[in-house]
Design an enzyme around this catalytic site. Structure first.
Site, mmCIF file in Angstrom:
data_model
loop_
_atom_site.group_PDB
_atom_site.id
_atom_site.type_symbol
_atom_site.label_atom_id
_atom_site.label_comp_id
_atom_site.label_asym_id
_atom_site.label_seq_id
_atom_site.Cartn_x
_atom_site.Cartn_y
_atom_site.Cartn_z
ATOM 1 N N ASP A 347 0.832 -1.208 0.000
ATOM 2 C CA ASP A 347 0.000 0.000 0.000
ATOM 3 C C ASP A 347 0.869 1.263 0.000
ATOM 4 O O ASP A 347 2.000 1.259 0.478
ATOM 5 C CB ASP A 347 -0.952 0.009 1.208
ATOM 6 C CG ASP A 347 -0.219 -0.098 2.533
ATOM 7 O OD1 ASP A 347 0.795 -0.833 2.599
ATOM 8 O OD2 ASP A 347 -0.635 0.551 3.510
ATOM 9 N N GLU A 348 0.297 2.328 -0.550
ATOM 10 C CA GLU A 348 0.819 3.692 -0.423
ATOM 11 C C GLU A 348 2.274 3.866 -0.862
ATOM 12 O O GLU A 348 3.033 4.619 -0.247
ATOM 13 C CB GLU A 348 0.620 4.194 1.022
ATOM 14 C CG GLU A 348 -0.852 4.267 1.391
ATOM 15 C CD GLU A 348 -1.123 4.833 2.782
ATOM 16 O OE1 GLU A 348 -2.117 5.568 2.916
ATOM 17 O OE2 GLU A 348 -0.369 4.527 3.733
ATOM 18 N N VAL A 349 2.667 3.185 -1.929
ATOM 19 C CA VAL A 349 3.986 3.461 -2.507
ATOM 20 C C VAL A 349 3.966 4.910 -3.006
ATOM 21 O O VAL A 349 3.017 5.333 -3.658
ATOM 22 C CB VAL A 349 4.294 2.487 -3.664
ATOM 23 C CG1 VAL A 349 5.543 2.922 -4.427
ATOM 24 C CG2 VAL A 349 4.446 1.064 -3.130
#
Ligand SMILES: *[C@@H]1O[C@H](CO)[C@@H](O)[C@H](O)[C@H]1NC(C)=O
Ligand SMILES: *[C@@H]1O[C@H](CO)[C@@H](O)[C@H](O)[C@H]1NC(C)=O
Ligand SMILES: *[C@@H]1O[C@H](CO)[C@@H](O)[C@H](O)[C@H]1NC(C)=O
Ligand SMILES: *[C@@H]1O[C@H](CO)[C@@H](O)[C@H](O)[C@H]1NC(C)=O
Ligand SMILES: *[C@@H]1O[C@H](CO)[C@@H](O)[C@H](O)[C@H]1NC(C)=O
Ligand SMILES: *[C@@H]1O[C@H](CO)[C@@H](O)[C@H](O)[C@H]1NC(C)=O
Ligand SMILES: *[C@@H]1O[C@H](CO)[C@@H](O)[C@H](O)[C@H]1NC(C)=O
Ligand SMILES: *[C@@H]1O[C@H](CO)[C@@H](O)[C@H](O)[C@H]1NC(C)=O
Length: 578
Positions: A347-349
């Site tokens: 998530d949330e790269v």
């Protein structure tokens, strides 16, 4: 009008109705009372089961699992039962059954109709049959029939919910005989995600959470073990990881802790799935191995990550591959006996992390997509190589266009349109729609604000996913919202999420329970019908059952939050007029 509705509510309260949660698929109950005591004869496929209080299975065998289930069920009835004063009119004095000429539940005959196999104890979604039938007849014969030992456990939980504790000591009874129940879940993955990085949870708190899952027929505890803030997981080959990265030397899950947690879950039919979030959300690795990270502790954090501290594994560095080979090689071996899955995060790269990564130097989307495809393929290969099935957050396929295998389960959190996109791509989905299922939401910001303009303009300091997900909102959650039947079939289930910025084990129980059980009923019994159609369940009929579940959880040592005040549970009018 008022008088009429009061009368209707009072009449309801005067006739006790069974308050099972989740509501079984098919259930009929009667009005005769039977008592139960420790002399009950229990058999499992014809062999006696000896009731041993506190019995904890130490092996994953059908017999041990059923023996554990029987002992827990009888412990629950005899030690942690519910004295239901709250569910009777205040001035009613004679609601308890008579103690003259008692009739008893004499026997509980358990029949399992198929052999368990290794997938029963560590199933992929759909591989374990959790269905069961449960009857209690007026002659005091109780029977459970199930395909698997896990179905037997589900039946035993229902069995405990039929019984009450008498006001004076040592009497236990059910007023609902004869009972006939046929039951099975609609969705096969029913879970809680618990973040143990932002705050540490003791093993005892985690085991208690598994107890709550078992009590309400949830079957997955997903531990989001590591994140940016702390690394509480011991990796024997890399001892400095947790020695330096945990909040305290003792805030660490040792190999023995992990096995204990997983076995405790497995014998209760609760699969414990671990997640090592990567490549983002890894700043905690920097306490021991800062050279593996890019954007480590960079400021302002808003440029490089969703929340401080920033830091992401370098995507073009063979030292990261070697490191993850070691971490994943060790942890996947450890969990393999107890789970079918491993979650590799994703998530949330954040694009700017590769911009400041000396081995990349750009935040161009196409470059990151290619690097993430390679990273994800390696990550999945580690999981598959260990005999497990990969899970990943939705951003990897949806934001970065990474192609996944058809075995992969994608966890969604951004809502209905993400689930639509993922199922359109043909992926199996676990939905954690933050609009319904994020239990941490709606309690205010954890960051503090600068005095001055933003100090006032940011008031009242709501968190990003406000408002609170009330039980009523969660009860209205529909995993099939906006999906075709074919797409809905790809949604194998859901998880509530407990992100831990402002939660630790002091408040865990009140935040988790009974709201997780509310999602549990949506997944087990089925979602509520859309407005206008002829559904039988709604908030008003659910509330008394949920109030009772809450009292049962309390009695079992889980500090579940109050649903309604006794005024309501005693039959007062707590229904919003149309
Ligand atoms: C309890 O109070 C209600 C409401 O005042 C009354 O109608 C009812 O008769 C009372 N019941 C008993 C058992 O006293
Ligand atoms: C294991 O048992 C389940 C039923 O619980 C069944 O569906 C499955 O085919 C069995 N698997 C094997 C390998 O026998
Ligand atoms: C519940 O009852 C219906 C109608 O008799 C039946 O079709 C269905 O199979 C039953 N469900 C279960 C889980 O036995
Ligand atoms: C990325 O970093 C640059 C500075 O190099 C900054 O101007 C930009 O706002 C950052 N991007 C985001 C999305 O914060
Ligand atoms: C990429 O970097 C440029 C140059 O620093 C910056 O202006 C832009 O906002 C960055 N893009 C993203 C998505 O962060
Ligand atoms: C990765 O690093 C190598 C040098 O080790 C370099 O040749 C290559 O261009 C880099 N890849 C990317 C996408 O930046
Ligand atoms: C996503 O990847 C697929 C297959 O690799 C490719 O055909 C498609 O053009 C890509 N889409 C975008 C928006 O990059
Ligand atoms: C479902 O789809 C309809 C029509 O495409 C759209 O108006 C609605 O906003 C969608 N619902 C959600 C919850 O996204």
């Amino acid at each position: 009008m008022v008088a009429l509705s009061l009368l209707a509510v009072s009449l309801l309260a005067l006739n006790p109705v069974s308050a099972l949660w989740p509501e079984p698929t098919n259930v009929t109950t009667g009005t005769q009372t039977l008592f139960i005591n420790e002399d009950i004869r229990v058999t499992y496929n014809g062999q006696p089961i000896v009731y041993t209080a506190g019995y904890e299975p130490s092996t994953l065998t059908s017999h041990d699992i059923v023996q554990g289930g029987v002992s827990r069920a009888l412990d629950t009835i005899f030690q942690d039962g519910l004295y239901p004063w709250k569910f009777h009119l205040r001035n009613e004095t004679d609601w308890e059954p008579s103690l003259f000429s008692l009739k008893w539940v004499n026997s509980l005959k358990i029949t399992q109709t198929a052999f368990d196999n290794t997938t029963t104890f560590k199933p992929l979604a759909g591989q374990v049959d959790e269905s069961y039938e449960l009857t209690v007849d007026t002659n005091g014969q109780a029977e459970i029939t199930a395909v698997s030992s896990i179905g037997v456990l589900r039946a035993l939980e229902t069995f405990t919910q039929l019984f009450y504790t008498y006001s004076s000591n040592n009497f236990y009874y059910t007023p609902f005989v004869p009972v006939s129940i046929q039951d099975k879940p609609v969705k096969s993955h029913r879970g809680i995600m618990l973040d143990t990085s932002r705050n540490y949870y003791s093993v005892a708190a985690i085991l208690r959470t598994i107890d709550g899952c078992a009590a309400s027929k949830l079957n997955v505890l997903h531990l989001h073990v590591t994140d940016a803030q702390s690394w509480p997981l011991e990796i024997e080959a890399l001892p400095e990881l947790s020695a330096k990265g945990a909040y305290r030397p003792d805030y660490v899950y040792t190999p023995a802790d992990i096995v204990k947690i997983q076995l405790y879950g497995a014998v209760r039919g609760v699969q414990v799935i671990l997640e090592i979030d990567q490549p983002e959300h890894t700043a905690a690795i920097g306490w021991a191995y800062p050279e593996l990270l890019t954007a480590y502790n960079y400021e302002p954090y808003t440029w490089y990550c969703a929340e401080p501290p920033c830091g992401s594994l370098r995507l073009n560095d063979s030292a990261v591959d070697t490191f993850m080979d070691t971490v994943m090689g060790e942890i996947t071996k450890r969990v393999y006996p107890y789970t079918a899955y491993f979650h590799v995060g994703g998530d949330e790269v954040t694009a700017n992390d590769t911009l400041v990564d000396p081995s990349v130097g750009t935040n161009a989307t196409d470059v990151i997509e290619e690097l993430l495809q390679i990273y994800t393929d390696k990550s999945f290969a580690r999981v598959r190589g260990a005999g497990l099935t990969p899970m990943v957050w939705e951003e990897i396929p949806l934001d970065w266009n990474v192609t996944l295998g058809s075995d992969v389960v994608v966890q969604s959190w951004l809502g209905v349109s993400s689930v639509e996109s993922l199922t359109n791509l043909g992926y199996k989905v676990i939905d954690s729609n933050y609009n319904f299922l994020y239990l941490d939401c709606g309690r205010g910001q954890w960051v503090t604000f600068q005095p001055g303009e933003s100090y006032t303009s940011d008031a009242p300091y709501n968190d990003w996913c406000s408002p609170t997900k009330s039980w009523e909102l969660i009860y209205s959650y529909r995993p099939s919202a906006n999906l075709t039947a074919e797409q809905a079939n790809l949604v194998i289930g859901s998880e509530v999420a407990i992100w831990s910025e402002t939660i630790d084990e002091v408040t865990l129980d009140t935040l988790a329970w009974p709201r997780a059980s509310v999602m549990g009923e949506v997944l087990w019994t089925g979602e509520l019908s859309e407005e206008g159609s002829s559904g039988t369940r709604d908030q008003t009929t659910a509330a008394p059952r949920l109030n009772e579940l809450r009292e049962r959880l309390l009695a079992r040592g889980i500090n579940a939050a109050s649903v309604q005040m006794p005024f309501c549970t005693e039959g007062g009018d707590c229904i919003q007029p149309a």
